[in-house]
Structures are given as structure tokens and as C-alpha cells.
Enzyme design. Sequence first.
Site, PDB file in Angstrom:
ATOM      1  N   GLU A 284      -0.302  -0.428  12.432  1.00  0.00           N
ATOM      2  CA  GLU A 284      -1.413  -1.175  11.845  1.00  0.00           C
ATOM      3  C   GLU A 284      -2.647  -1.107  12.741  1.00  0.00           C
ATOM      4  O   GLU A 284      -2.562  -1.304  13.950  1.00  0.00           O
ATOM      5  CB  GLU A 284      -0.976  -2.632  11.660  1.00  0.00           C
ATOM      6  CG  GLU A 284      -2.015  -3.533  11.026  1.00  0.00           C
ATOM      7  CD  GLU A 284      -1.519  -4.964  10.897  1.00  0.00           C
ATOM      8  OE1 GLU A 284      -2.189  -5.763  10.221  1.00  0.00           O
ATOM      9  OE2 GLU A 284      -0.454  -5.293  11.472  1.00  0.00           O
ATOM     10  N   LYS A 340      -4.664  -3.710   1.999  1.00  0.00           N
ATOM     11  CA  LYS A 340      -3.667  -4.777   2.042  1.00  0.00           C
ATOM     12  C   LYS A 340      -3.987  -5.889   1.037  1.00  0.00           C
ATOM     13  O   LYS A 340      -5.117  -6.354   0.949  1.00  0.00           O
ATOM     14  CB  LYS A 340      -3.587  -5.349   3.454  1.00  0.00           C
ATOM     15  CG  LYS A 340      -2.459  -6.341   3.668  1.00  0.00           C
ATOM     16  CD  LYS A 340      -2.429  -6.805   5.119  1.00  0.00           C
ATOM     17  CE  LYS A 340      -1.267  -7.762   5.359  1.00  0.00           C
ATOM     18  NZ  LYS A 340      -1.267  -8.271   6.751  1.00  0.00           N
ATOM     19  N   CYS A 392       2.264  -4.899   7.458  1.00  0.00           N
ATOM     20  CA  CYS A 392       2.698  -6.100   8.170  1.00  0.00           C
ATOM     21  C   CYS A 392       3.397  -7.096   7.257  1.00  0.00           C
ATOM     22  O   CYS A 392       4.499  -6.866   6.775  1.00  0.00           O
ATOM     23  CB  CYS A 392       1.493  -6.729   8.872  1.00  0.00           C
ATOM     24  SG  CYS A 392       1.902  -8.103   9.969  1.00  0.00           S
TER      25      CYS A 392
END
Length: 523
Positions: A284, A340, A392
Amino acid sequence: MSVEPADTTTLLPRYSPSLISRCLIALVAGAIGPLAFSPNHMWLIGFISVMGLYIALKYATPRQGCITGWFFGLGFFGVGTSWVYVSIHTYGNASVFLAGLLTGLFVAGLALLFALQGWLTQRYFNRSFYLLSFSAMWVLGEWFRSWFLTGFPWLYLGYPHVESTFSGLAPIFGVLGISLMVAISGAAFGEMTLIWNRHSERQAYAVAHSYLPTALFFLWIIANLSGKISWVTPVEDAVIDVGLVQANIAQDQKFDATFVQQNLDLYDQMSNSIWDADVIIWPETAIPVIYTESNDAVRYFQRQANETDTTLITGIFGRTDAGLHNSITSLGNGDGIYHKQKLVPFGEYVPLRFIFSTLLQVFNLPMSSLEKGPGQQDLLTAGSYKVSPFICYEVVYPDFVRRGARDADFLVTISNDTWFGASWGPLQHLEMASMRALENGRYMVRATNNGVSAIINEKGEIVARTEQFQAEVLRGEVQVYSGRTPFSWWGSWPILIICSGILIFVRRYSGLVLEKLNRVRNR
């Protein structure tokens, strides 16, 4: 299951501990519960934890159920999510007192969900077939936690069983299916304990006569047999050579402009030995710049991947008309960018910003102003393969991952678990990623900044991994599978329908069923 009604005071001594005793039992039961999860892997304790709450709640009033449930949640989340303190104190620049206070408020707030669960159970379902209603309410409580206020789907009862006897239920019903099995088992142990204590003589006979041991035996046999079924098939000659880079960059340097080039050079150097792999994956925000085709760093790594006919999948920032995003892109012999969708509250955005805006002044939150990505996004590609990406926190949502994984050849999740330090958080996160691989029958490749990076097979087994807090390169193979698991088709809906059906049955029809059973017994 035991069909004994909850109000049989004339037949058996009533179990009626004080509220303080209930709360103490619940607090201890909640506090030991997280030991079932990674890194402890003491999954049998999950049954004991559920058993403790069942015993604490049995025959409680709605008020007592609310308070008792809150104490259970206090112990459960106080131990299981203590890593929040590390994020706030170590990386949020908060004092010990302030970090402790905020962590305490966070835990106390989460515990209210168990308080609600306890109140509802005792208010509406404290009657015959209590064992079933207790278990159904537990699972619906986990589901509620997955979406309420954006959701916190952490510490589900099913996660410690990713490699246990119950693991075969995951490809069929998902993690909530295993949670239901654990809840029923723990509640049954609690009921057997109460039956044993109620009888001064012939305790073993009383327990056996309840049919609970027999019912559990058959349930566990069915769960075990479900693991013998193969839902997906390996695709011949579809094995992908992958390399993961774990650079172990300090959090205070990751977004510092003076270290950006140094960090990019480190990723470049660590990747030198694996540019011949089919796919290279960086974690990430490994490239902490905004993605544009003209960006020097993007152009450099695009060219590097093209020259070696490699796909580089890496975390980066993206920008759309909506604003700045936490993103992942596929460079070289691949294509696509994903933004995301599941943002971390107070980590990547501040909810109710007009109220909590002072937090931005107290803490150093470099990613606190990100925007949510659109709902419908294309998969990434790596050569001829389709890759479903998750960034994540997204990998902890079972049905969210299921929807993204439907058409994928393999799954990728990237993370920066540096925020959690040496706590249990990163290892709990890895356990949940393993469950997603098992649920969907696909390999999961996990790249993190400082561990644990891993390659997980379609059975949820970790076939290769790095150590934490080390700069390390991991290389391995990913087998592509065809076919889909039942869970990938229908998600959590069957379990939610089953649990809802149980509650409707207990609420409306349990009395009639019990009456008929008693008539049969009296003949």
C-alpha cells in the site's frame, strides 16, 4: 437441542446469579475470547468464551442482559483490539493519557453492540429454545457490526477456524457460517454445564438426556465432511510466478518528502532479483505520489516492467473528479487502476468532519482526507489474468471481497500494517485474508510494508510468508483455479436467512412445538 423452557422453576432450581456475578463472568469470558485468534491460535477458547456469555445471560432480565453484554464486549474488544492504542499513541502523536482515553472510548463504544445484542436476546427470545436464539443473535450481531457506521467486521468467531475441522463450511456459508457453528457449540456447552449443576445426582444422565451431546456430534461430523468437497479446479498450465517486496520503511519516513526518492530507490533495488517474475507486488502506497502517466516515478517503473515483460502491481495515490484516493495500479504487462472503497474511519477520513476537525490538528494523519472510490470498478489485469485488488481494511469484509472476486483469477491485497506496531492487529489481519481465500476458492497474495506478506492458497493455507519488521523479498507461485464456491454465488444470505428464521420460530412457534413435544413425552 434441549427443549426445556426457560421458566421451569417448579421443576428445577432456578439459576439466578447476581448482576455483579453475571458481569464478572461476562468480562472474563470476553477477555479470553481473543486468545482464540491469531497469533495465539487457541481456537478452543472461542467455545469457552461463548459458553461464559451464555451462562452469564441465561435467565437474565433485559436490563441485566444489556449490562452483562456490555461487560462481555468490554473484555472482548479491550483485549482483541488493544492495537488501536498503538496507532493513536505511537503514530498519532497522542500522549499516553489521551491515547488511553480514546482507546477506552473506542472499546466502550464497540461494547455497546454486545449490550444491544444482550438486551434484544433477553427481551424477545428468553424462552424455549434459548440456545438457538442466543446463537442466531450472535451471528446477526456480527453481521450488523459489518455495516453499521461503515462497519467494523473484526474478531468474528469463525476466523480462528480457517484451518480447523469447521473450515469446510467457509466455501459454503462463509465466515458467518462457522461463527454460527461455534456459537451453537459454545452455547450447548454452557447449557450442558447448567444442566449438570442443576442435578445433584445422575448429572451425566441428565446431560445425555438433553440430546445436546448427540446433536453436537452430528453437527461436527457434517462440518468435517463439508471440508472433503472440492469446489474449484486448478487450471492446467496456469501457474503464475509472483514476487513480493516488503521494504520495512519506517512510518515517519513513508510520507516525508525528503525520503520519497530514497524509498523508491529501495523498492527498485529490492526488486532487482525478481524482475523476471510474471508479477511483482508492492504494498500500500509504496509509490507515495499521485498517479499520472507523466509522473517521473510512474514512467520509470512502467518502463522497467515493460522491458522485463513483467506486471508491477503497486499501491499509489489516485485522483478523480471526486478527489484524492488510496489506490492500486497495474504497470508494465498489465493495466488498470483501482480506488479504495472501504476507508478507515479516523485513519483515511474523518467522519462528521465539522465535529471532529480538531483531531486533524491534534494528530498527524497524512491520509485523513481521502475520498471513497466508486462502487463499480474494473479488475486489474496482469498479462492475460484478471486480478481482484483489495487495499488494507477492505479484505476484512466477506461479502465485499466476494463481489470483487467473482470473475478473478487470483486475489491481491496490499496493506501498511506499520500503524499497528508489534501488536496482534497485523496477524489478525492476515488471518482474515486467509479466510477470504478459503471462502472464494482463490489464491490470495498479500504484500505489506513491514509484515506479514504472504502467499495463501485456495484452502486458506499460508504457503509462503515473510517475517515481520524485516526488509524481505518473497517469491512463489500462484495456481489459477476455475469454478466458484457456493459462497461466491450467494454470499452470507443463507446464514442470515437461517438465523432470522430461527428467531421467528422461537418468537412465534416455539411454545406450540414445546407443547406438542411434552404431550408426546407424557403418553
